[in-house]
Scaffold this motif. Sequence first.
Motif, PDB file in Angstrom:
ATOM      1  N   ALA A 165      -7.214   6.472  -1.568  1.00  0.00           N
ATOM      2  CA  ALA A 165      -5.871   7.011  -1.827  1.00  0.00           C
ATOM      3  C   ALA A 165      -5.991   8.423  -2.382  1.00  0.00           C
ATOM      4  CB  ALA A 165      -5.123   6.113  -2.805  1.00  0.00           C
ATOM      5  N   SER A 200       1.152  -0.019 -11.892  1.00  0.00           N
ATOM      6  CA  SER A 200       0.813  -0.589 -13.197  1.00  0.00           C
ATOM      7  C   SER A 200       2.064  -0.887 -14.013  1.00  0.00           C
ATOM      8  CB  SER A 200      -0.088   0.366 -13.977  1.00  0.00           C
ATOM      9  OG  SER A 200      -1.324   0.468 -13.325  1.00  0.00           O
ATOM     10  N   THR A 215       0.841  -1.200   0.000  1.00  0.00           N
ATOM     11  CA  THR A 215       0.000   0.000   0.000  1.00  0.00           C
ATOM     12  C   THR A 215       0.874   1.247   0.000  1.00  0.00           C
ATOM     13  OG1 THR A 215      -1.566  -1.256   1.311  1.00  0.00           O
ATOM     14  CG2 THR A 215      -1.976   1.081   1.115  1.00  0.00           C
ATOM     15  N   ALA A 244      -5.426   5.038   3.070  1.00  0.00           N
ATOM     16  CA  ALA A 244      -5.462   4.734   1.641  1.00  0.00           C
ATOM     17  C   ALA A 244      -5.451   3.236   1.430  1.00  0.00           C
ATOM     18  CB  ALA A 244      -4.253   5.369   0.961  1.00  0.00           C
ATOM     19  N   ASP A 245      -6.629   2.603   1.434  1.00  0.00           N
ATOM     20  CA  ASP A 245      -6.653   1.155   1.242  1.00  0.00           C
ATOM     21  C   ASP A 245      -7.144   0.754  -0.142  1.00  0.00           C
ATOM     22  OD1 ASP A 245      -9.227   1.898   1.599  1.00  0.00           O
ATOM     23  OD2 ASP A 245      -9.584   0.714   3.415  1.00  0.00           O
ATOM     24  N   HIS A 246      -7.702   1.670  -0.900  1.00  0.00           N
ATOM     25  CA  HIS A 246      -7.932   1.403  -2.322  1.00  0.00           C
ATOM     26  C   HIS A 246      -7.904   2.721  -3.077  1.00  0.00           C
ATOM     27  CE1 HIS A 246     -12.095   2.222  -0.978  1.00  0.00           C
ATOM     28  NE2 HIS A 246     -12.300   2.644  -2.215  1.00  0.00           N
ATOM     29  N   GLY A 247      -8.042   2.650  -4.382  1.00  0.00           N
ATOM     30  CA  GLY A 247      -7.826   3.815  -5.224  1.00  0.00           C
ATOM     31  C   GLY A 247      -8.525   5.074  -4.756  1.00  0.00           C
ATOM     32  N   SER A 301      -1.398  -5.028 -13.123  1.00  0.00           N
ATOM     33  CA  SER A 301      -1.324  -4.047 -12.053  1.00  0.00           C
ATOM     34  C   SER A 301      -1.478  -4.732 -10.699  1.00  0.00           C
ATOM     35  CB  SER A 301      -2.436  -3.000 -12.217  1.00  0.00           C
ATOM     36  OG  SER A 301      -3.687  -3.599 -12.006  1.00  0.00           O
ATOM     37  N   LYS A 320     -10.244  -5.994 -19.669  1.00  0.00           N
ATOM     38  CA  LYS A 320      -9.330  -7.134 -19.830  1.00  0.00           C
ATOM     39  C   LYS A 320     -10.120  -8.401 -20.194  1.00  0.00           C
ATOM     40  CE  LYS A 320      -5.191  -5.573 -19.031  1.00  0.00           C
ATOM     41  NZ  LYS A 320      -4.100  -5.685 -20.000  1.00  0.00           N
ATOM     42  N   TYR A 358      -0.247 -14.342 -12.371  1.00  0.00           N
ATOM     43  CA  TYR A 358      -1.317 -13.374 -12.093  1.00  0.00           C
ATOM     44  C   TYR A 358      -1.024 -11.999 -12.697  1.00  0.00           C
ATOM     45  CZ  TYR A 358      -3.926  -9.917  -9.451  1.00  0.00           C
ATOM     46  OH  TYR A 358      -4.692  -8.845  -9.106  1.00  0.00           O
ATOM     47  N   GLY A 381      -1.468   3.717  -1.964  1.00  0.00           N
ATOM     48  CA  GLY A 381      -2.886   3.399  -1.889  1.00  0.00           C
ATOM     49  C   GLY A 381      -3.554   3.227  -3.243  1.00  0.00           C
ATOM     50  N   GLY A 382      -2.881   3.624  -4.305  1.00  0.00           N
ATOM     51  CA  GLY A 382      -3.466   3.510  -5.645  1.00  0.00           C
ATOM     52  C   GLY A 382      -3.063   2.204  -6.307  1.00  0.00           C
ATOM     53  N   ALA A 383      -2.693   2.269  -7.567  1.00  0.00           N
ATOM     54  CA  ALA A 383      -2.319   1.060  -8.291  1.00  0.00           C
ATOM     55  C   ALA A 383      -0.885   1.179  -8.812  1.00  0.00           C
ATOM     56  CB  ALA A 383      -3.272   0.844  -9.456  1.00  0.00           C
ATOM     57  N   PRO A 411      -2.458   9.592  -6.798  1.00  0.00           N
ATOM     58  CA  PRO A 411      -2.324   8.142  -6.986  1.00  0.00           C
ATOM     59  C   PRO A 411      -3.573   7.515  -7.597  1.00  0.00           C
ATOM     60  CG  PRO A 411      -2.641   8.656  -4.672  1.00  0.00           C
ATOM     61  CD  PRO A 411      -2.481   9.965  -5.385  1.00  0.00           C
ATOM     62  N   ASN A 446     -13.505  -3.776  -7.365  1.00  0.00           N
ATOM     63  CA  ASN A 446     -12.203  -4.434  -7.358  1.00  0.00           C
ATOM     64  C   ASN A 446     -11.926  -4.992  -8.759  1.00  0.00           C
ATOM     65  OD1 ASN A 446     -10.592  -6.881  -7.269  1.00  0.00           O
ATOM     66  ND2 ASN A 446     -10.690  -6.763  -5.054  1.00  0.00           N
ATOM     67  N   ARG A 447     -10.706  -4.794  -9.238  1.00  0.00           N
ATOM     68  CA  ARG A 447     -10.367  -5.204 -10.609  1.00  0.00           C
ATOM     69  C   ARG A 447     -10.520  -6.697 -10.831  1.00  0.00           C
ATOM     70  NH1 ARG A 447      -5.209  -1.426 -12.158  1.00  0.00           N
ATOM     71  NH2 ARG A 447      -6.190   0.454 -11.394  1.00  0.00           N
ATOM     72  N   ASP A 448      -9.985  -7.487  -9.884  1.00  0.00           N
ATOM     73  CA  ASP A 448     -10.000  -8.947 -10.041  1.00  0.00           C
ATOM     74  C   ASP A 448     -11.413  -9.488 -10.090  1.00  0.00           C
ATOM     75  OD1 ASP A 448      -7.304  -9.449 -10.127  1.00  0.00           O
ATOM     76  OD2 ASP A 448      -7.128  -9.332  -7.947  1.00  0.00           O
ATOM     77  N   THR A 451      -2.841  -3.662  -6.751  1.00  0.00           N
ATOM     78  CA  THR A 451      -3.463  -2.643  -5.907  1.00  0.00           C
ATOM     79  C   THR A 451      -3.550  -3.195  -4.486  1.00  0.00           C
ATOM     80  OG1 THR A 451      -5.719  -3.447  -6.136  1.00  0.00           O
ATOM     81  CG2 THR A 451      -4.937  -1.974  -7.854  1.00  0.00           C
ATOM     82  N   PRO A 452      -3.827  -2.337  -3.506  1.00  0.00           N
ATOM     83  CA  PRO A 452      -3.945  -2.851  -2.137  1.00  0.00           C
ATOM     84  C   PRO A 452      -5.029  -3.914  -1.977  1.00  0.00           C
ATOM     85  CG  PRO A 452      -3.669  -0.490  -2.098  1.00  0.00           C
ATOM     86  CD  PRO A 452      -3.838  -0.862  -3.532  1.00  0.00           C
ATOM     87  N   SER A 453      -5.911  -4.086  -2.964  1.00  0.00           N
ATOM     88  CA  SER A 453      -6.900  -5.155  -2.808  1.00  0.00           C
ATOM     89  C   SER A 453      -6.515  -6.420  -3.579  1.00  0.00           C
ATOM     90  CB  SER A 453      -8.287  -4.668  -3.241  1.00  0.00           C
ATOM     91  OG  SER A 453      -8.280  -4.313  -4.592  1.00  0.00           O
ATOM     92  N   THR A 454      -5.311  -6.437  -4.154  1.00  0.00           N
ATOM     93  CA  THR A 454      -4.834  -7.644  -4.842  1.00  0.00           C
ATOM     94  C   THR A 454      -4.636  -8.780  -3.840  1.00  0.00           C
ATOM     95  OG1 THR A 454      -3.709  -6.372  -6.544  1.00  0.00           O
ATOM     96  CG2 THR A 454      -2.919  -8.604  -6.181  1.00  0.00           C
ATOM     97  N   GLY A 455      -5.131  -9.973  -4.194  1.00  0.00           N
ATOM     98  CA  GLY A 455      -4.858 -11.145  -3.363  1.00  0.00           C
ATOM     99  C   GLY A 455      -5.566 -11.143  -2.024  1.00  0.00           C
ATOM    100  N   ARG A 495      -2.287 -10.760 -16.052  1.00  0.00           N
ATOM    101  CA  ARG A 495      -3.731 -10.717 -16.248  1.00  0.00           C
ATOM    102  C   ARG A 495      -4.235  -9.286 -16.289  1.00  0.00           C
ATOM    103  NH1 ARG A 495      -7.893 -14.121 -12.693  1.00  0.00           N
ATOM    104  NH2 ARG A 495      -8.385 -12.366 -11.388  1.00  0.00           N
ATOM    105  N   LEU A 496      -3.981  -8.526 -15.243  1.00  0.00           N
ATOM    106  CA  LEU A 496      -4.447  -7.148 -15.206  1.00  0.00           C
ATOM    107  C   LEU A 496      -3.295  -6.159 -15.342  1.00  0.00           C
ATOM    108  CD1 LEU A 496      -7.067  -7.391 -12.333  1.00  0.00           C
ATOM    109  CD2 LEU A 496      -7.494  -7.372 -14.775  1.00  0.00           C
TER     110      LEU A 496
END
Lengths: 339, 316
Positions: free
Chosen positions: B40, A169, A160, B34-37, A261, B229, A255, A165-167, B315, B195-197, A263-267, A258-259
Amino acid sequence: MSQPDPRAVPSGPAPAAAPARAVLTRVASLGPLLGLLALMVVATLLNHDFLTVANLSNVLTRAAFSGIIAVGMTFVIISGGIDLSVGSMAALIAGSMILIMNALSTTLGPGVLTIALGMLAALAIGALAGLFHGTVITRGRIEPFIVTLGTLGIYRAVLTYLAQGGAISLDQGVGDRYGPVYYGSVLGIPIPILVFTAVALLGGLILNRTRYGRYVQAIGSSEQVARYAAIDVTGIKILTYVLLGVCVGLATILYVPRLGSATPSTGLLWELEAIAAVIIGGTALKGGSGRIWGTVVGAILLVTIENVLNLTNIISVYLNAAVTGFVIIGVAFFQRGRR
Amino acid sequence: MTHLTRLTALSLFLAASPALAQAKQIIGVSIPSADHGWTAGVVYHANQAKAMLEKMYPNVQIIVKTAKDSNEQANQIQDLLTVNKINALVILPQESAPLTRPVAALKAKGVFVTVVDRGLTDPKAQDAYVAGDNTAFGRVAGEYFVKQFGSGGANVVVLRGIPTVIDNQRVDAFKAAVAKSPSIKILDAKFGNWNRDDAFKVMQDYLTRFPKIDAVWASDDDMAVGVIKALEQAKRTDVKLVLGGAGMKEAIKKVMDGDKLMPVDVTYPPSMIADAIRLTVESRVKGTPMKATTLIPSVLVTPANAKDYYFPNSPF
């Protein structure tokens, strides 16, 4: 591998019941597979598109990530350990590997070399994280639950921070070259599925056909006895975490394209998916015995539930997690006779 | 006993003296970490506002704190009062219900409270409310769909966020707007959890299930990434439009560049925190009252106005 448990033998003399019981145990040990087949039948009845090649390959490709991690997790759990950090670890590896490849591509160009170095870095970071876990757990004598609960927070926080906090890429050029690792296929089979198959076969081989695999199972049944048998308990245990770390690295390598990128929500919650796959597959949470094929089926089963729910409209979308919960408990109920 | 009384008096005096010595305005800002876009972006814009406003008003001090959950945030605003002696609080609550009482307690002690975006369960706990317009977020998107497909008709799939009141408001408004054109058909709406995934997986399954999809309301720019994607992987060309939302810089860039699949975006700007801080500071410094409710409109971003919503350093 599954020696008859002396406690399971009926106390009274019942010679006729014994074979019947053995058959029952056999059937019960097939629990996850029967569960998966039942689910597939239901899925096909609900939506005929379920059995299309495209959909099945989607399902198997998605199962590859948590499945590869779950194969590594099987070793850790059989040895009596646990790793709660794998989701965060995957996110951190994904982020670091993207940053490394982006940096390399400015000097080396977006070529195969950059990607290969990125992959190596992913495996190395995974192995190092596993080495850290194993060492702190064995030499530092801290519960695996605590150590990996700690790193669960640390890894995701670092990612993070790196991403603000963003992505994070991947550069477009590298992404275009790297894309086929996820989207490509060999002989019509997507690459993630091939890698998953290879990892599962190799995992089964190591667990059932090597001395290392036997030691892992021995340590899980009784660490004391294993020590008396002059098994290098510390070394074997550390190696299980390193193996898991490498598996996480490998899953991340598949992985990232695939995208492109992180992000903090990956995985997020991958650790629970992997642990659930292992347990559904019939490995005892307290360690000692387990099987790779069960884990593979477990991983596919979990992804299939999600897929089926997306393919139909019968159940309220608010209840998705409940359906998954019921199936997990149901499959576990099927095979409870083995414990 | 007298000893204790004297000590209490002394500490009270010490605590009060900095406030007496200067008529400085201390503004506390409490926001989710900042836990997601999107969050952030909130952290980025809060710090931008702090730098700008502290330069503009030398007598103002702004303290920005981030919290990972409601509990931490409740402790934090208590500390802001007792330790930092804030006069005003700008808070974007993690969750509405658990923070209502702690915020009300601060207001009862004389702190001016501005609540941002996620409302409290009791509006009496706040002096002012600044929020994005969730209804408009869905409506603007729906109206664009009607404009694009109203005559020809379209099969539309929807990705929802996380099950929350905000998401319900957006989706209801979208459906209501689209309902004006009977030729537009919403095939299904499932959760992609912002969420992207998850959006990637849900879209894959939509593509398996529906042979012809004309447009996707992804309802979020992060989810739109996953949707595109999935489209590329399936090599599906029937989808003509993917509409995200929120104003992620990559999405705005696509609009600026005239992207075919994402020609427009709908804002739900994280910069609303900066607006809230600015309005609060101005009202404190000048002593003017602040409007009870300020809605930051959700705007359709087109190539014509995209550069006004492009923050390349953020960000998000």
